[in-house]
Every structure is written in C-alpha cells, then in structure tokens.
Design a protein around this motif. Structure first.
Motif, PDB file in Angstrom:
ATOM      1  N   VAL A  71       0.833  -1.204   0.000  1.00 14.34           N
ATOM      2  CA  VAL A  71       0.000   0.000   0.000  1.00 14.34           C
ATOM      3  C   VAL A  71       0.867   1.252   0.000  1.00 14.34           C
ATOM      4  O   VAL A  71       0.601   2.216  -0.726  1.00 14.34           O
ATOM      5  N   LEU A  72       1.923   1.245   0.809  1.00 21.44           N
ATOM      6  CA  LEU A  72       2.799   2.402   0.918  1.00 21.44           C
ATOM      7  C   LEU A  72       3.893   2.423  -0.143  1.00 21.44           C
ATOM      8  O   LEU A  72       4.632   3.401  -0.249  1.00 21.44           O
ATOM      9  N   ASP A  73       4.004   1.330  -0.891  1.00 27.41           N
ATOM     10  CA  ASP A  73       5.057   1.167  -1.898  1.00 27.41           C
ATOM     11  C   ASP A  73       6.452   1.363  -1.296  1.00 27.41           C
ATOM     12  O   ASP A  73       7.322   1.998  -1.878  1.00 27.41           O
ATOM     13  N   ILE A  74       6.620   0.820  -0.103  1.00 29.17           N
ATOM     14  CA  ILE A  74       7.914   0.814   0.569  1.00 29.17           C
ATOM     15  C   ILE A  74       8.309  -0.641   0.762  1.00 29.17           C
ATOM     16  O   ILE A  74       7.697  -1.349   1.551  1.00 29.17           O
ATOM     17  N   ALA A  75       9.281  -1.097   0.013  1.00 29.86           N
ATOM     18  CA  ALA A  75       9.756  -2.487   0.059  1.00 29.86           C
ATOM     19  C   ALA A  75       8.607  -3.478  -0.125  1.00 29.86           C
ATOM     20  O   ALA A  75       8.382  -4.342   0.719  1.00 29.86           O
ATOM     21  N   PRO A  76       7.861  -3.383  -1.230  1.00 31.74           N
ATOM     22  CA  PRO A  76       6.721  -4.287  -1.427  1.00 31.74           C
ATOM     23  C   PRO A  76       7.106  -5.761  -1.522  1.00 31.74           C
ATOM     24  O   PRO A  76       6.239  -6.622  -1.389  1.00 31.74           O
ATOM     25  N   VAL A  77       8.380  -6.058  -1.691  1.00 30.34           N
ATOM     26  CA  VAL A  77       8.817  -7.460  -1.700  1.00 30.34           C
ATOM     27  C   VAL A  77       8.553  -8.115  -0.348  1.00 30.34           C
ATOM     28  O   VAL A  77       8.513  -9.341  -0.248  1.00 30.34           O
ATOM     29  N   LEU A  78       8.312  -7.303   0.674  1.00 30.39           N
ATOM     30  CA  LEU A  78       8.011  -7.867   1.993  1.00 30.39           C
ATOM     31  C   LEU A  78       6.679  -8.600   2.025  1.00 30.39           C
ATOM     32  O   LEU A  78       6.461  -9.443   2.893  1.00 30.39           O
ATOM     33  N   VAL A  79       5.778  -8.302   1.094  1.00 27.18           N
ATOM     34  CA  VAL A  79       4.487  -8.996   1.067  1.00 27.18           C
ATOM     35  C   VAL A  79       4.678 -10.495   0.808  1.00 27.18           C
ATOM     36  O   VAL A  79       4.214 -11.314   1.604  1.00 27.18           O
ATOM     37  N   PRO A  80       5.354 -10.905  -0.283  1.00 25.03           N
ATOM     38  CA  PRO A  80       5.534 -12.344  -0.475  1.00 25.03           C
ATOM     39  C   PRO A  80       6.470 -12.976   0.558  1.00 25.03           C
ATOM     40  O   PRO A  80       6.310 -14.145   0.904  1.00 25.03           O
ATOM     41  N   VAL A  81       7.414 -12.207   1.056  1.00 22.75           N
ATOM     42  CA  VAL A  81       8.290 -12.731   2.113  1.00 22.75           C
ATOM     43  C   VAL A  81       7.462 -13.026   3.360  1.00 22.75           C
ATOM     44  O   VAL A  81       7.607 -14.080   3.986  1.00 22.75           O
ATOM     45  N   THR A  82       6.567 -12.120   3.708  1.00 21.98           N
ATOM     46  CA  THR A  82       5.681 -12.334   4.852  1.00 21.98           C
ATOM     47  C   THR A  82       4.770 -13.533   4.620  1.00 21.98           C
ATOM     48  O   THR A  82       4.542 -14.336   5.530  1.00 21.98           O
ATOM     49  N   ALA A  83       4.249 -13.662   3.402  1.00 21.13           N
ATOM     50  CA  ALA A  83       3.391 -14.813   3.092  1.00 21.13           C
ATOM     51  C   ALA A  83       4.174 -16.117   3.233  1.00 21.13           C
ATOM     52  O   ALA A  83       3.647 -17.111   3.749  1.00 21.13           O
ATOM     53  N   ALA A  84       5.433 -16.122   2.801  1.00 20.13           N
ATOM     54  CA  ALA A  84       6.261 -17.325   2.949  1.00 20.13           C
ATOM     55  C   ALA A  84       6.513 -17.633   4.422  1.00 20.13           C
ATOM     56  O   ALA A  84       6.486 -18.801   4.836  1.00 20.13           O
ATOM     57  N   CYS A  85       6.717 -16.609   5.222  1.00 22.29           N
ATOM     58  CA  CYS A  85       6.885 -16.813   6.667  1.00 22.29           C
ATOM     59  C   CYS A  85       5.597 -17.337   7.291  1.00 22.29           C
ATOM     60  O   CYS A  85       5.635 -18.156   8.206  1.00 22.29           O
ATOM     61  N   TRP A  86       4.459 -16.867   6.778  1.00 24.62           N
ATOM     62  CA  TRP A  86       3.165 -17.351   7.275  1.00 24.62           C
ATOM     63  C   TRP A  86       3.024 -18.847   6.995  1.00 24.62           C
ATOM     64  O   TRP A  86       2.453 -19.580   7.805  1.00 24.62           O
ATOM     65  N   VAL A  87       3.535 -19.296   5.855  1.00 21.98           N
ATOM     66  CA  VAL A  87       3.510 -20.730   5.527  1.00 21.98           C
ATOM     67  C   VAL A  87       4.236 -21.509   6.631  1.00 21.98           C
ATOM     68  O   VAL A  87       3.728 -22.519   7.129  1.00 21.98           O
TER      69      VAL A  87
END
Length: 126
Positions: free
Chosen positions: A67-83
């Motif tokens: 949303v903030l367009d600050i390090a958006p790669v953190l979204v899939p990284v967070t999803a992988a951590c959620w796994v």
C-alpha cells in the motif's frame, strides 16, 4: 489475478490480526479455555505472546509494504513466513488432536502459498 491476490492477502492479514491480538493481549488461561486453545497448556506465556507479536507483524507485512510502496517485496516474504508459521500450527494442533484446526491451518497455508507465489511471480510489485 491482482485483485485475487489482494483479497487473499487481506484475508490472511485479518486472520493474523485477530490471532495476534488474542495471543498478545488475552491471558494464557483464557486462551486455553477457547476452542483450539488446548495447545497453550504446553506453552509458556512468553512463547504465546511472541507468537502474537509475530502474527501482528504478519498482518502489517501482508498489506502495508504494498500500500505504501515501501519495500513491497516484503508482502511475499511475509506470506512465505506465514507458511512456516502454519506448518508449526498444524503440527501443534495435530499433536493435541485438534484435527479441524489442522484443516483450517492447511487452508490458511494454501492461501499464503498463493500470495507468495503470485507476488514473487506473475503479479510481483516490481
């Protein structure tokens, strides 16, 4: 596909937020009395609160970076951590005989895999 990924990330963020708030702020004894909370009998209060904080961070990490367009790669990284978190949750619930919670965690895991795959791959933010 982009809309589906946003919806999936939003659903996971809500799940993480609710779980994080409950684990962080609800006393261990009260958590243990709730359906699916049997696992807390084998865990220390600090461990439970740490999981809660991690879930709160996951709720933030699934939405705000994009949303903030600050390090958006953190979204899939967070999803992988959620796994990884869901694999642990499935093991704990299986050990305690909470098979319906294993299935629920498996569903969350599948949604997180979808978000990680979609945001690392065909619908990445870069």
């Amino acid at each position: 596909m982009n809309v589906s990924l946003w919806i999936a990330a939003g659903v996971l963020a809500v799940v993480a937020l609710v779980g994080g708030i409950s684990k962080t702020f609800v006393p261990k004894q009260k958590l243990g009395e709730a359906p699916g909370g049997e696992w807390t009998a084998h865990a220390g209060a600090g461990f439970i609160k740490t999981l809660g904080v991690l879930e709160l961070l996951a709720a933030v990490g699934l939405i705000l970076p994009a949303v903030l367009d600050i390090a958006p790669v953190l979204v899939p990284v967070t999803a992988a951590c959620w796994v990884l978190l869901m694999v642990g949750a499935m093991i704990i619930h299986f050990r305690d005989g909470g098979f319906k919670f294993v299935v629920l965690n498996l569903a969350y895991l599948a949604v997180a895999v979808f978000v990680a795959w979609g945001r690392f791959g065909p619908q990445s933010f870069s």
